[in-house]
Design an enzyme around this catalytic site. Structure first.
Site, PDB file in Angstrom:
ATOM      1  N   SER A 131       8.191 -18.905 -23.370  1.00  0.00           N
ATOM      2  CA  SER A 131       8.220 -18.469 -21.973  1.00  0.00           C
ATOM      3  C   SER A 131       8.629 -19.603 -21.049  1.00  0.00           C
ATOM      4  CB  SER A 131       6.811 -18.007 -21.593  1.00  0.00           C
ATOM      5  OG  SER A 131       6.669 -17.997 -20.195  1.00  0.00           O
ATOM      6  N   GLU A 133       7.174 -20.297 -18.570  1.00  0.00           N
ATOM      7  CA  GLU A 133       5.921 -20.884 -18.065  1.00  0.00           C
ATOM      8  C   GLU A 133       5.714 -22.298 -18.616  1.00  0.00           C
ATOM      9  OE1 GLU A 133       3.100 -19.974 -15.969  1.00  0.00           O
ATOM     10  OE2 GLU A 133       4.740 -18.821 -15.131  1.00  0.00           O
ATOM     11  N   TYR A 155      -1.912 -20.430 -20.100  1.00  0.00           N
ATOM     12  CA  TYR A 155      -0.907 -19.696 -20.873  1.00  0.00           C
ATOM     13  C   TYR A 155       0.329 -20.572 -21.118  1.00  0.00           C
ATOM     14  CZ  TYR A 155       2.951 -16.427 -21.668  1.00  0.00           C
ATOM     15  OH  TYR A 155       4.066 -15.794 -22.174  1.00  0.00           O
TER      16      TYR A 155
HETATM   17  O1  G4F Z   1       4.139  -9.945 -13.105  1.00  0.00           O
HETATM   18  P1  G4F Z   1       3.411 -11.230 -13.153  1.00  0.00           P
HETATM   19  O2  G4F Z   1       1.995 -11.180 -13.598  1.00  0.00           O
HETATM   20  O3  G4F Z   1       4.290 -12.186 -14.091  1.00  0.00           O
HETATM   21  P2  G4F Z   1       4.273 -13.798 -14.343  1.00  0.00           P
HETATM   22  O4  G4F Z   1       2.985 -14.399 -13.991  1.00  0.00           O
HETATM   23  O5  G4F Z   1       5.491 -14.356 -13.720  1.00  0.00           O
HETATM   24  O6  G4F Z   1       4.393 -13.847 -15.945  1.00  0.00           O
HETATM   25  C1  G4F Z   1       5.320 -13.060 -16.678  1.00  0.00           C
HETATM   26  O7  G4F Z   1       6.524 -13.776 -16.853  1.00  0.00           O
HETATM   27  C2  G4F Z   1       6.411 -15.003 -17.613  1.00  0.00           C
HETATM   28  C3  G4F Z   1       7.814 -15.611 -17.750  1.00  0.00           C
HETATM   29  O8  G4F Z   1       8.297 -16.030 -16.511  1.00  0.00           O
HETATM   30  C4  G4F Z   1       5.831 -14.699 -18.979  1.00  0.00           C
HETATM   31  F1  G4F Z   1       5.680 -15.861 -19.662  1.00  0.00           F
HETATM   32  C5  G4F Z   1       4.498 -13.982 -18.847  1.00  0.00           C
HETATM   33  O9  G4F Z   1       4.030 -13.620 -20.152  1.00  0.00           O
HETATM   34  C6  G4F Z   1       4.695 -12.721 -18.027  1.00  0.00           C
HETATM   35  O10 G4F Z   1       5.533 -11.831 -18.723  1.00  0.00           O
HETATM   36  O11 G4F Z   1       3.454 -11.965 -11.727  1.00  0.00           O
HETATM   37  C7  G4F Z   1       4.667 -12.185 -11.041  1.00  0.00           C
HETATM   38  C8  G4F Z   1       4.374 -12.737  -9.649  1.00  0.00           C
HETATM   39  C9  G4F Z   1       3.402 -13.921  -9.656  1.00  0.00           C
HETATM   40  O12 G4F Z   1       3.869 -14.891  -8.742  1.00  0.00           O
HETATM   41  C10 G4F Z   1       2.094 -13.335  -9.167  1.00  0.00           C
HETATM   42  O13 G4F Z   1       1.256 -14.280  -8.503  1.00  0.00           O
HETATM   43  O14 G4F Z   1       3.725 -11.726  -8.882  1.00  0.00           O
HETATM   44  C11 G4F Z   1       2.619 -12.298  -8.196  1.00  0.00           C
HETATM   45  N1  G4F Z   1       1.652 -11.248  -7.888  1.00  0.00           N
HETATM   46  C12 G4F Z   1       1.295 -10.869  -6.615  1.00  0.00           C
HETATM   47  N2  G4F Z   1       0.367  -9.898  -6.672  1.00  0.00           N
HETATM   48  C13 G4F Z   1       0.953 -10.503  -8.783  1.00  0.00           C
HETATM   49  C14 G4F Z   1       0.138  -9.645  -8.013  1.00  0.00           C
HETATM   50  N3  G4F Z   1       0.951 -10.476 -10.131  1.00  0.00           N
HETATM   51  C15 G4F Z   1       0.146  -9.581 -10.758  1.00  0.00           C
HETATM   52  N4  G4F Z   1       0.159  -9.512 -12.121  1.00  0.00           N
HETATM   53  N5  G4F Z   1      -0.687  -8.722 -10.036  1.00  0.00           N
HETATM   54  C16 G4F Z   1      -0.728  -8.719  -8.649  1.00  0.00           C
HETATM   55  O15 G4F Z   1      -1.454  -7.954  -8.041  1.00  0.00           O
END
Ligand code: G4F
Length: 330
Positions: A131, A133, A155
């Site tokens: 990832s 990350e 992670y």
């Molecule tokens: O959809 P997210 O949880 O994805 P995140 O953290 O970018 O991780 C995903 O991508 C990574 C690769 O770039 C992978 F390694 C990982 O396994 C996964 O697939 O969050 C995306 C963005 C973040 O900035 C988070 O803070 O959305 C923001 N966000 C805002 N509100 C939220 C929320 N994320 C989640 N999950 N839930 C919310 O309510």
């Protein structure tokens, strides 16, 4: 000759699309699934129900990732040509709550599989779903395979360990093992606790009167969002090369959560500003705010080309959620 592949994480978004891709290409596919995974309701149910596929060319084996004796037995019996390791705890926010099990599943279990492969007389080609990350907050943009590894979440740290172990086993034990360093990738099969699917589900539910509001954390954050179907193609291409290597896989476009909200709600004729509420519970102790990947090496060496645009992905996800909810609620 029929190729045989093992996939860990086959019931997940990427695993299910990869299984379909490999079956289309004539592979025999063996999936390793957790005891607790519900096969019936999973993303594989259409394949599971197809008697010409299930137990003919698609086989499922129960084994938790920590259960190395069972995984060793499956590998020895199946003698795969290719091994795609996609399983793990993949939620970045959650990894701050459960760092120990995240590291156990994502880091140590990858090492244990590498150890098993090292003992095989004919080790399969191995792909680890890494990832972006692992880069943490990037010092330069866009990021590529030479970007320094500097994770900032449990992670990311677990993935960095696994990614570097893959490189070590390649360099010191001569295994054909590779990393796909994937940026965010979405689809109608995305888990509902990731922000994209949370948004598309909410847009559809609000439109149908099943929900009133949507609570989110940081909506200014930017991500490089691609399509999961494009990404599993890159994984497959990686193992078709003569030489093992690591590849950044990304769309090369960056969009904010706000832009995603805008497109998703507009698709159902709503204004997200009337429904979205900020909720501190979804803020993370640390969040990378701006991501952009450079997939130049994947394009050049693998001949990889993404086929779905950001707009296509949002529309497909919203439309699918609308369809499913309408079927369910009449
Ligand atoms: O959809 P997210 O949880 O994805 P995140 O953290 O970018 O991780 C995903 O991508 C990574 C690769 O770039 C992978 F390694 C990982 O396994 C996964 O697939 O969050 C995306 C963005 C973040 O900035 C988070 O803070 O959305 C923001 N966000 C805002 N509100 C939220 C929320 N994320 C989640 N999950 N839930 C919310 O309510």
């Amino acid at each position: 000759m029929t190729n045989t592949a093992i996939i860990t994480g086959i019931t997940g978004q990427d695993g299910s699309y990869l299984a379909e891709l490999l079956l289309d290409k004539g592979y025999k596919v063996h999936g390793i699934v957790r005891r607790s995974s519900s096969i019936e309701r999973s993303r594989l149910s259409h394949l599971y129900a197809d008697k010409s596929i299930y137990e003919q060319r698609l086989f499922l084996h129960y084994a938790d990732l920590e259960d190395t004796t069972t995984i060793r037995r499956i590998i020895t019996k199946v003698e795969p040509d290719e091994f795609y390791h996609l399983a793990g705890q993949s939620h970045v926010g959650l990894s701050f709550e459960i760092p120990e099990s995240t590291c156990e599943l994502t880091a140590m279990c990858t090492l244990r599989i590498l150890e098993i492969l090292r003992d095989q007389p004919n080790p399969p080609k191995f792909l680890h779903a890494s990832s972006r990350e692992i880069f943490g907050t990037p010092q330069h943009s866009p990021q590529d395979e030479n970007t320094p590894i500097h994770p900032e979440s449990p992670y990311g740290c677990a993935k960095a360990f696994a990614t570097q172990m893959v490189q070590i086993y390649r360099d010191t034990h001569g295994l054909f093992c590779c990393n796909t360093i994937a940026y965010n990738h979405e689809s109608p099969r995305r888990g509902e606790n990731f922000v994209t699917r949370k948004i598309t589900m909410a847009a559809a539910r609000i439109k149908l009167g099943l929900q009133n509001e949507l609570r989110l954390g940081d909506i200014e954050a930017k991500r490089d969002w691609g399509d999961a179907r494009d990404f599993v193609k890159a994984m497959w291409l990686t193992l078709q090369q003569d030489q093992p290597g690591d590849y950044v896989v990304a769309s090369g476009e960056s969009h904010s959560v706000k832009e995603f909200l805008d497109l998703a709600f507009r698709r159902v004729g709503l204004d997200w500003k009337e429904h979205v509420i900020h909720d501190d519970r979804y803020e993370r102790p640390h969040d990378v705010t701006h991501l952009l990947g450079d997939a130049g090496k994947a394009r050049e060496v693998l001949g990889w080309q993404p086929e779905h645009s950001f707009e296509d992905i949002v529309k497909a996800m919203v439309d699918s959620d609308m369809r499913n909810l309408q079927e369910k609620h009449g």
